[in-house]
Design a protein around this motif. Structure first.
Motif, PDB file in Angstrom:
ATOM      1  N   GLU A 213      49.573 -27.096   8.683  1.00  0.00           N
ATOM      2  CA  GLU A 213      48.503 -26.525   7.816  1.00  0.00           C
ATOM      3  C   GLU A 213      47.649 -25.420   8.648  1.00  0.00           C
ATOM      4  N   ASP A 214      47.204 -26.321  10.085  1.00  0.00           N
ATOM      5  CA  ASP A 214      46.881 -25.607  10.902  1.00  0.00           C
ATOM      6  C   ASP A 214      47.632 -23.912  11.461  1.00  0.00           C
ATOM      7  N   ALA A 215      48.644 -24.707  11.524  1.00  0.00           N
ATOM      8  CA  ALA A 215      49.638 -22.974  12.266  1.00  0.00           C
ATOM      9  C   ALA A 215      49.435 -22.353  11.215  1.00  0.00           C
ATOM     10  N   MET A 216      49.690 -22.082   9.201  1.00  0.00           N
ATOM     11  CA  MET A 216      49.771 -21.636   8.699  1.00  0.00           C
ATOM     12  C   MET A 216      48.115 -20.616   8.509  1.00  0.00           C
ATOM     13  N   GLU A 217      46.739 -21.866   8.796  1.00  0.00           N
ATOM     14  CA  GLU A 217      45.850 -20.803   8.468  1.00  0.00           C
ATOM     15  C   GLU A 217      45.505 -19.981  10.092  1.00  0.00           C
ATOM     16  N   MET A 218      46.512 -20.425  11.185  1.00  0.00           N
ATOM     17  CA  MET A 218      46.166 -19.306  11.892  1.00  0.00           C
ATOM     18  C   MET A 218      47.144 -18.363  12.329  1.00  0.00           C
ATOM     19  N   VAL A 219      47.854 -18.069  11.446  1.00  0.00           N
ATOM     20  CA  VAL A 219      48.730 -17.082  11.352  1.00  0.00           C
ATOM     21  C   VAL A 219      48.234 -15.972  10.306  1.00  0.00           C
ATOM     22  N   ARG A 220      47.978 -17.271   9.457  1.00  0.00           N
ATOM     23  CA  ARG A 220      46.829 -15.970   8.081  1.00  0.00           C
ATOM     24  C   ARG A 220      45.412 -15.041   8.637  1.00  0.00           C
ATOM     25  N   ILE A 221      45.113 -15.989   9.825  1.00  0.00           N
ATOM     26  CA  ILE A 221      43.871 -14.935   9.964  1.00  0.00           C
ATOM     27  C   ILE A 221      44.289 -14.370  11.522  1.00  0.00           C
ATOM     28  N   ALA A 222      45.492 -14.502  12.442  1.00  0.00           N
ATOM     29  CA  ALA A 222      46.170 -13.416  13.054  1.00  0.00           C
ATOM     30  C   ALA A 222      46.396 -12.660  12.778  1.00  0.00           C
ATOM     31  N   ALA A 223      46.819 -12.296  11.404  1.00  0.00           N
ATOM     32  CA  ALA A 223      47.654 -10.928  10.807  1.00  0.00           C
ATOM     33  C   ALA A 223      46.347 -10.269   9.430  1.00  0.00           C
ATOM     34  N   GLY A 224      45.072 -11.323   9.716  1.00  0.00           N
ATOM     35  CA  GLY A 224      44.372 -10.602   8.582  1.00  0.00           C
ATOM     36  C   GLY A 224      44.553 -10.352   7.467  1.00  0.00           C
ATOM     37  N   LEU A 225      44.720 -11.361   6.857  1.00  0.00           N
ATOM     38  CA  LEU A 225      45.407 -11.333   5.561  1.00  0.00           C
ATOM     39  C   LEU A 225      44.612 -12.699   4.384  1.00  0.00           C
ATOM     40  N   SER A 226      44.312 -12.437   3.215  1.00  0.00           N
ATOM     41  CA  SER A 226      43.598 -13.374   2.186  1.00  0.00           C
ATOM     42  C   SER A 226      45.138 -14.502   2.047  1.00  0.00           C
ATOM     43  N   HIS A 227      44.500 -15.353   1.437  1.00  0.00           N
ATOM     44  CA  HIS A 227      45.532 -16.357   1.466  1.00  0.00           C
ATOM     45  C   HIS A 227      46.249 -16.173   0.595  1.00  0.00           C
ATOM     46  N   GLU A 228      45.709 -14.960  -1.085  1.00  0.00           N
ATOM     47  CA  GLU A 228      47.591 -14.877  -1.289  1.00  0.00           C
ATOM     48  C   GLU A 228      48.200 -13.878  -0.274  1.00  0.00           C
ATOM     49  N   GLU A 229      47.675 -12.926   0.215  1.00  0.00           N
ATOM     50  CA  GLU A 229      48.229 -11.674   1.023  1.00  0.00           C
ATOM     51  C   GLU A 229      49.850 -13.048   1.675  1.00  0.00           C
ATOM     52  N   PHE A 230      48.753 -13.635   2.415  1.00  0.00           N
ATOM     53  CA  PHE A 230      49.271 -14.629   3.258  1.00  0.00           C
ATOM     54  C   PHE A 230      50.702 -14.944   2.379  1.00  0.00           C
ATOM     55  N   GLU A 231      50.614 -16.041   1.085  1.00  0.00           N
ATOM     56  CA  GLU A 231      52.189 -17.172   0.568  1.00  0.00           C
ATOM     57  C   GLU A 231      53.128 -15.675  -0.508  1.00  0.00           C
ATOM     58  N   ALA A 232      52.759 -14.415  -0.112  1.00  0.00           N
ATOM     59  CA  ALA A 232      52.976 -13.309  -1.315  1.00  0.00           C
ATOM     60  C   ALA A 232      54.615 -13.015  -0.574  1.00  0.00           C
ATOM     61  N   THR A 233      54.538 -13.257   0.968  1.00  0.00           N
ATOM     62  CA  THR A 233      55.715 -12.780   1.324  1.00  0.00           C
ATOM     63  C   THR A 233      56.025 -13.630   2.928  1.00  0.00           C
ATOM     64  N   PRO A 234      57.063 -14.048   3.597  1.00  0.00           N
ATOM     65  CA  PRO A 234      57.217 -15.002   5.062  1.00  0.00           C
ATOM     66  C   PRO A 234      56.698 -14.433   6.385  1.00  0.00           C
ATOM     67  N   ARG A 235      55.444 -14.570   6.635  1.00  0.00           N
ATOM     68  CA  ARG A 235      54.839 -14.603   7.601  1.00  0.00           C
ATOM     69  C   ARG A 235      54.934 -15.217   9.291  1.00  0.00           C
ATOM     70  N   PHE A 236      56.045 -15.979   9.038  1.00  0.00           N
ATOM     71  CA  PHE A 236      55.894 -16.696  10.380  1.00  0.00           C
ATOM     72  C   PHE A 236      57.202 -18.032   9.558  1.00  0.00           C
ATOM     73  N   TYR A 237      57.813 -19.320  10.366  1.00  0.00           N
ATOM     74  CA  TYR A 237      58.687 -19.836  10.389  1.00  0.00           C
ATOM     75  C   TYR A 237      58.237 -21.235  10.676  1.00  0.00           C
ATOM     76  N   THR A 238      59.871 -22.008  10.330  1.00  0.00           N
ATOM     77  CA  THR A 238      59.733 -23.479  10.723  1.00  0.00           C
ATOM     78  C   THR A 238      60.993 -23.287  11.460  1.00  0.00           C
ATOM     79  N   ASN A 239      61.334 -24.504  11.920  1.00  0.00           N
ATOM     80  CA  ASN A 239      62.863 -25.334  12.717  1.00  0.00           C
ATOM     81  C   ASN A 239      62.873 -26.552  12.231  1.00  0.00           C
ATOM     82  N   ILE A 240      63.499 -27.086  11.415  1.00  0.00           N
ATOM     83  CA  ILE A 240      63.515 -28.662  11.039  1.00  0.00           C
ATOM     84  C   ILE A 240      65.016 -29.263  11.062  1.00  0.00           C
TER      85      ILE A 240
END
Length: 520
Positions: A210-237
């Motif tokens: 959750e912290d990572a998603m918020e930090m990536v959103r902030i760094a890109a200057g995005l709203s929550h809707e803009e962040f979720e509209a398209t992939p912005r970063f990724y994870t590996n499990i």
């Protein structure tokens, strides 16, 4: 060898020719940022009946043996979907798995804070990432040592500097001098400031993701809707092979998928240790573990972007140590590539080796791994620069040496090399030179000599006498000098001051709150 013996000027990045051609005299003269397209046909060692045999075996593993899913909500969801549960084990219905995997997109884009660095995952593209997750670092001066944040920052600078590195994977070295509860905050903060490329987060529990998603959103200057509209970063499990997915990774993967962010699912199946000794058995197990997680993610978030990963290799049966760049690794990667195409999924593999220092063994094994990536149709190449000791060491010299290989692959993919128009066929040049002549002075050569062939920034193409007269500097020494020269000139990419302020404030707030729990 000491630092004083390493002269960054003793590198060959074009030499006198580069000066005459007006090449910028920075630490290196490198290729521009580009997204390579693999134009080769993939190697397919399996016949069609072999692909079906592995597919059916994977489904049988899922339905008859099942996977331990150590996440209560994941088990509840899968039972609601029609799967059977016994304790913590889920037995998957084959038709359910097939239907869910078919939902996954064959390709997708990931757009970081700098849209010019957008990546397409799939569609024949091959992308390279930095070394990720070693606990130790090694260089020629300081030797092997535990990772720290200063070394972490050096690798992030190398990641940003090299145009052939397309994404910033996991921590290039684990900074153990930062407490685990806040390590994710400092590390991702540094990534988002010192790079403008696609970044990664670890799936280690709710708070970190959750912290990572918020930090990536902030760094890109995005709203929550803009962040979720398209992939912005990724994870590996990674699965806990054999036959297990743990709580933190499943939890993080589900959170990422629900917000439209990509998940790479990479089982860690070492043949002879955590997987059968036969490649068909090891690949079957890897496919089963990957499909189980992908089916879960597609059920809770239809069409969520996912990548199937392979880390199938063998172990040294004398010691149990992982081996990479082996014939078995190459074939397993090729076989998994066939399976990825069978399912219509993008593929992740790795540029790995078992060598302990950046020597001939390291480069030979890494080159074998990279060719396996090319031949398999891999779209994301993890650990493509800097990996040593089976993933226990990150080395800046190896990083530099690997980037030379990656640039050569990028040149190899350049479609200009295989053009066959009249100018490329060069009939007139052959006629003008005639029998017994040479092409150095022809107009055809003179018009192209500066760009006709790949020019290395690290490799030394001089003869022995010239090399010896210039100090007899070996490959790792040259790489060390280049690494130091890069750090001396590296700068952070632009970031709006107001965004930086908001990002700093968020990190400070989360640290004050205690960060993330350190146990699960």
């Amino acid at each position: 060898m000491t630092e004083t013996t390493v002269d960054p000027k003793r590198r060959r990045s074009g030499g006198t020719r580069a000066k005459h051609q007006g090449v910028s005299q920075h630490a290196i003269a490198q290729m521009p940022w580009r997204i390579p397209q693999n134009i080769d046909q993939p190697t397919e060692p399996l016949p069609s009946e072999g692909v079906l045999a592995i597919h059916n075996n994977a489904l049988r593993i899922l339905s008859e043996l099942g996977l331990e899913m150590l996440h209560p909500e994941a088990r509840q969801i899968l039972v609601q979907a029609g799967c059977r549960q016994e304790g913590e084990t889920i037995f998957f219905d084959p038709d359910f798995v097939t239907e869910m995997v078919a939902r996954a997109p064959q390709s997708f884009t990931v757009t970081p804070r700098n849209p010019a660095r957008q990546l397409t995952i799939g569609e024949g593209h091959i992308l390279f990432g930095n070394v990720s997750s070693p606990p130790n670092a090694w260089d020629m001066v300081r030797g092997k040592r535990a990772g720290d944040f200063a070394t972490f920052r050096e690798f992030i600078k190398l990641t940003q500097y090299f145009n052939c590195i397309h994404f910033a994977g996991g921590y290039p070295v684990e900074p153990i001098d930062i407490h685990p509860s806040i390590r994710h905050l400092d590390c991702l903060h540094e990534k988002l400031i010192a790079t403008d490329k696609v970044v990664h987060t670890y799936c280690l529990g709710k708070e970190r993701v959750e912290d990572a998603m918020e930090m990536v959103r902030i760094a890109a200057g995005l709203s929550h809707e803009e962040f979720e509209a398209t992939p912005r970063f990724y994870t590996n499990i990674n699965s806990v092979s054999p036959l297990k997915h743990d709580y933190p990774m499943l939890d993080g993967a589900m959170r990422m998928a629900r917000r439209g962010q990509p998940v790479v699912v990479t089982p860690f199946t070492l043949a002879g240790a955590m997987a059968p000794v036969t490649l068909a058995g090891a690949v079957s197990l890897s496919i089963a573990e990957a499909l189980g997680a992908i089916a879960l993610l597609q059920y809770i978030a239809p069409h969520a972007p996912v990548v199937i990963g392979t880390f199938t290799s063998n172990v040294d049966m004398k010691s149990g140590a992982p081996a990479f760049g082996t014939p078995e690794y190459i074939r397993a990667t090729q076989m998994t590539g066939q399976m990825a195409r069978f399912y219509g999924l993008p593929l992740r593999s790795s540029g790995v080796c078992a060598a302990n220092v950046p020597d001939g063994q390291a480069q030979a094994e890494t080159l074998q791994s990279l060719w396996a990536a090319v031949q398999s149709g891999t779209n994301m190449v993890y650990h493509a620069a800097g990996w040593l000791e089976g993933g226990l060491i990150a080395s800046p010299e190896k990083f530099v040496m690997d980037c030379e290989l990656l640039q050569q692959f990028q040149r190899y993919f350049d479609p200009v090399l295989t053009q066959t128009n009249a100018d490329d066929l060069a009939f007139e040049a052959v006629r003008d030179v005639g029998a017994g002549g040479h092409y150095f002075g022809t107009a055809h050569t003179q018009a192209r000599y500066s760009t006709a062939f790949y020019q290395p920034f690290h490799s030394d193409w001089r003869n022995f006498e010239a090399w010896e007269k210039d100090g007899a500097v070996w490959s790792a020494e040259r790489a060390h000098g280049i690494y130091k020269a890069i750090l001396a000139e590296a700068t952070d990419p632009p970031l709006d001051p107001s965004i930086r302020e908001e990002l700093d404030a968020f990190v400070a707030m989360r640290k004050e709150e205690g960060g993330a729990p350190t146990d699960f």
